[in-house]
Write a protein that holds these residues in place. Sequence first.
Motif, mmCIF file in Angstrom:
data_model
loop_
_atom_site.group_PDB
_atom_site.id
_atom_site.type_symbol
_atom_site.label_atom_id
_atom_site.label_comp_id
_atom_site.label_asym_id
_atom_site.label_seq_id
_atom_site.Cartn_x
_atom_site.Cartn_y
_atom_site.Cartn_z
ATOM 1 N N SER A 767 10.387 -5.708 10.097
ATOM 2 C CA SER A 767 9.438 -4.672 10.616
ATOM 3 C C SER A 767 9.586 -3.249 9.936
ATOM 4 C CB SER A 767 9.740 -4.448 12.094
ATOM 5 O OG SER A 767 9.554 -5.540 12.824
ATOM 6 N N ASP A 768 8.472 -2.720 9.201
ATOM 7 C CA ASP A 768 8.713 -1.575 8.650
ATOM 8 C C ASP A 768 9.563 -1.339 7.718
ATOM 9 O OD1 ASP A 768 6.716 -0.426 10.227
ATOM 10 O OD2 ASP A 768 7.994 0.419 11.682
ATOM 11 N N SER A 788 7.022 -13.765 2.247
ATOM 12 C CA SER A 788 5.944 -12.730 1.874
ATOM 13 C C SER A 788 6.345 -11.413 2.616
ATOM 14 C CB SER A 788 4.645 -13.423 2.296
ATOM 15 O OG SER A 788 3.575 -12.463 1.848
ATOM 16 N N HIS A 789 6.177 -10.199 2.057
ATOM 17 C CA HIS A 789 6.413 -9.053 2.589
ATOM 18 C C HIS A 789 5.314 -7.816 2.133
ATOM 19 C CE1 HIS A 789 8.487 -6.329 5.447
ATOM 20 N NE2 HIS A 789 8.640 -5.560 4.373
ATOM 21 N N PRO A 790 4.722 -7.097 2.882
ATOM 22 C CA PRO A 790 3.688 -6.136 2.345
ATOM 23 C C PRO A 790 4.286 -4.737 1.840
ATOM 24 C CG PRO A 790 3.964 -6.072 4.896
ATOM 25 C CD PRO A 790 5.029 -7.137 4.704
ATOM 26 N N ASP A 811 1.185 -9.694 -1.982
ATOM 27 C CA ASP A 811 0.201 -9.071 -1.644
ATOM 28 C C ASP A 811 0.172 -7.692 -0.946
ATOM 29 O OD1 ASP A 811 -2.694 -8.421 -1.920
ATOM 30 O OD2 ASP A 811 -3.317 -9.608 -0.328
ATOM 31 N N PRO A 812 1.015 -6.887 -1.569
ATOM 32 C CA PRO A 812 1.465 -5.846 -0.738
ATOM 33 C C PRO A 812 0.542 -4.644 -0.364
ATOM 34 C CG PRO A 812 2.036 -5.543 -2.999
ATOM 35 C CD PRO A 812 1.558 -6.992 -2.929
ATOM 36 N N VAL A 813 0.796 -3.847 0.568
ATOM 37 C CA VAL A 813 -0.133 -2.689 0.831
ATOM 38 C C VAL A 813 0.567 -1.516 0.437
ATOM 39 C CG1 VAL A 813 -1.305 -3.667 3.043
ATOM 40 C CG2 VAL A 813 0.806 -2.528 3.055
ATOM 41 N N TYR A 814 2.000 -1.473 0.275
ATOM 42 C CA TYR A 814 2.758 -0.474 -0.376
ATOM 43 C C TYR A 814 3.478 -1.048 -1.404
ATOM 44 C CZ TYR A 814 6.449 2.734 -1.315
ATOM 45 O OH TYR A 814 7.383 3.462 -2.243
ATOM 46 N N LEU A 815 3.404 -0.240 -2.782
ATOM 47 C CA LEU A 815 4.335 -0.829 -3.603
ATOM 48 C C LEU A 815 4.585 0.502 -4.492
ATOM 49 C CD1 LEU A 815 5.050 -3.162 -5.978
ATOM 50 C CD2 LEU A 815 2.719 -2.727 -7.007
ATOM 51 N N ARG A 816 6.195 0.297 -4.713
ATOM 52 C CA ARG A 816 6.562 1.328 -5.892
ATOM 53 C C ARG A 816 7.175 0.315 -6.986
ATOM 54 N NH1 ARG A 816 11.757 2.384 -7.477
ATOM 55 N NH2 ARG A 816 11.974 4.416 -8.657
ATOM 56 N N GLU A 836 -0.961 2.243 -1.034
ATOM 57 C CA GLU A 836 -0.206 3.269 -1.607
ATOM 58 C C GLU A 836 0.632 2.850 -2.691
ATOM 59 O OE1 GLU A 836 2.330 5.532 1.036
ATOM 60 O OE2 GLU A 836 1.193 5.218 2.720
ATOM 61 N N LEU A 837 0.510 3.547 -3.964
ATOM 62 C CA LEU A 837 1.049 3.102 -5.019
ATOM 63 C C LEU A 837 2.097 4.392 -5.641
ATOM 64 C CD1 LEU A 837 1.386 1.014 -7.602
ATOM 65 C CD2 LEU A 837 -0.385 2.079 -8.597
#
Length: 883
Positions: A767-768, A788-790, A811-816, A836-837
Amino acid sequence: MEPALIGTRLASAAIGPLLKKLLVSEGPGAGLVPKGAEVRLSGLVSFRGEKRTLTEKDVRRLAATLVERSRQGAGEPPFPADETGAVTEALAANLLALGDLDMDDVQAVRLGPRDLARRLRAAAPAPDGLSTDSVLYLETMTEWACLHILEFFTRRSTFIARSLVEQTRAQAELLARVDAVLTRVPAPGSEDAAFERRYLAHLARKHGRLTIYGVDLHHSPDEWPLDMAYLSLEATGGEGTPETSVRQREQPSVRADLALARHDKVLLRGLAGSGKTTLVQWLTVSAANEDRPEGMAYLRGRVPFVLPLRTLTRHGERLPSPDRFLPAAGCPLTPPDGWTDRVLTAGRGLVLVDGIDEIPEAERGRAREWLRDLLGAYGGNRWLVTSRPTAVRDDWLAPDGFTELALAPMARTEVTTFVRRWHRAAGPDAAGYEQPLLDSLRTAEHVAQLATNPLMCGLICALHRDRRGFLPRGRKALYEAALSLLLSRRDRERDMGAPTGLVLDEAPQIQLIQRLAYWLTLNGRTQMDRDRAASLVAEAVPAVPDASAYPPDRVFTHLLHRSGLLREPTADTVEFVHRTFQDYLAAKALVDHWDIGVLVRHAADDQWEDVIRMAVGHARPRECAEVLRELLSAADAAEDRRVRLRLTLLAATALDHATEVSPEIREEVLRRTGEVIPPRGPEEARQLAEVGPLVLGLLGGPEEATDEEAFTSVVTATHVGTDAALLYLARFTQHPSLAVRSQLIWSWFRFDPRSYADEIVARLDRSDLIFTIRLDAQADELIRLGLSHPLLDIGGWVSADRVAALLSLCDPVYLRLERSDERDGLPVPLPARLEELELDWQGSETPVDLAPLAALPHLHLVEAYGPVIGTEHLPPRIRFQSL
């Protein structure tokens, strides 16, 4: 081409009309003003005020035209072609600063072109990372423009200062003379450029080779090219806090050699042998060479100043001012007057201050004030300061803007890389020992615990080959074997006979050399005068029967050149090849003389920590018990909690070095260690981890701990880094604190990837949580487990194919995304639901094209470290921030 030759390409007839556009046209009338009134420069330039005729964009176009015309014609260009954009921007900034100066036209004319140009350069942002030729070009071009601008001022009909008539005539005459003279007078900075080329070549030669410990047998050379031996390690920026949230992430780890790409000022901590000085060499050579290693382009145009504090303060001297940097550090070259000041003023310096821990504790405050004075005068450069972890307190340089990082222990993958490189460097005779050693590192815990830094890895490789695949157990046995290898077998293995005419066994050499170690440690130094070292040996020779038959000066020469433990950094100084050998032999000397009072008096001194631990290893059981009791008594007497913690943990870590100790003493030390558990904060947690696996039985579980206590306990266990820690850490995988779970995923690299994936990662409450992936092996484990983790943080050492596989899986929603290979662009295809990237192309010269991001329907934030293009194609819904 020298910048002074610009005059042959930009004569007055060509440059005058261009620069005149910067000034407002003179209106009708005499332009009379009341007596004493002033005509401010902001009212005379055409790019300020309500009636401006030029925009700032027009001024940049004008600057581009001037730069382009100066590059035309025969001969070499005045600066590197790939710096044209940066030079143009800097020239435009200088011209725009004309409207910001707080003076009138009369004052400007009185200044003259040179001082006016200096005022403009001071008012404009300082150019960053430009080469010497580009900086000289900017200085010359700005002065050239000021010459014409002042001449325009003096021709205005409204210029009423009659006292300046003579100066007006002189200005016009000067303009004509400079047109003719500049074509044949060399630029003032040409001497600087020539010296700089010599200086950088000297640094590349001096720092371009590295000793690989143990690779000096069987006719192998003592040193190896730095690019073959260097291993890039990670630097971490702390562990975060229990309040860390998903958008308040702990500072990600970075490649140590790229830390200065992101931070202008870094204080880097690392244990003995962790590679701090080698990193300084690597940065120096990378800046000095035109052919830079991958990712090191950010050092282009930087001029390194290597300042080893152990050398600068050998006699307690005052730390040097910039004009003394080179001679104080032993550089034989003599720079032009004021060269160092000009380099640092231009913001092109790379100041590398090595070894805060290698000067006495009483002198470190003075060293900090010296640093602060330098920063106040030359703040625009890049600064690296190195230290052992406990030499200075946390945030020691934080008020001065320094980012504190710590060299991480070598992960198993890095140890494997080092072992393979070592055996390749050692030649074909060593090839058969490579795989057996790698197997031992996986299966023998006592070996793996020692292989945590390059020094220890090198010794283990050398001893494993030298002893035909058998390794000693424990740190003390490892050092004893290393000394035997260096002192008594080195020349024999090389079939060198007795090149100095002396034959000395191992024991007498140790007796003599440990006198030097004792003197250095007692005086808080790591370097001494050659004459003092020779006199110490001469005093000791009569008491050593095997050596007394030889003249003392020949004995000293033999120890210096044949022992393998000493070296001469300069013609008149002597030091140990590594601080660890000094500590080991000083501890032996202290035990031989049983100077327990000296040990206890220095127990709170960070320079003595390893000495005390090794003294416990050298001591007999009764002596060992006495040292440990005295350490606990000193802890009781200490009023400061940090000192009590340090002394208690010193006793606990020394316990692990003891060959024999009574059960009562062992239980007392462990009981006292339990009193400082749980640790207060990440720094105490890391110190507690030095006790080793023993501490795991003292740490509390998640049930009885607060979130903060759970976090610091997990920090401790993850820094223990052995498989024994996995069972303890598995108890925290469902902990409600995000900081606790973030620490678990962030520390994956310290453990075997598969074991950690099965025991920890697969059980984590996600979570988070941001999944931090640093290695291909970690990516492979996520793919194997199908996790799999977003939210993903993918480090620069993860290969492009693994990046693509992770993005497809998660298939992430946040990626660094960090890339160490500047050839890698954005991965294709990008995740469709990305919101967010964060991009980190540290040190790259190749910009990343962001135009494809416009096609992502949910993307609303892009943050980037490093050069980018294509931002004009991003729709308004995407907020872009350059970090």
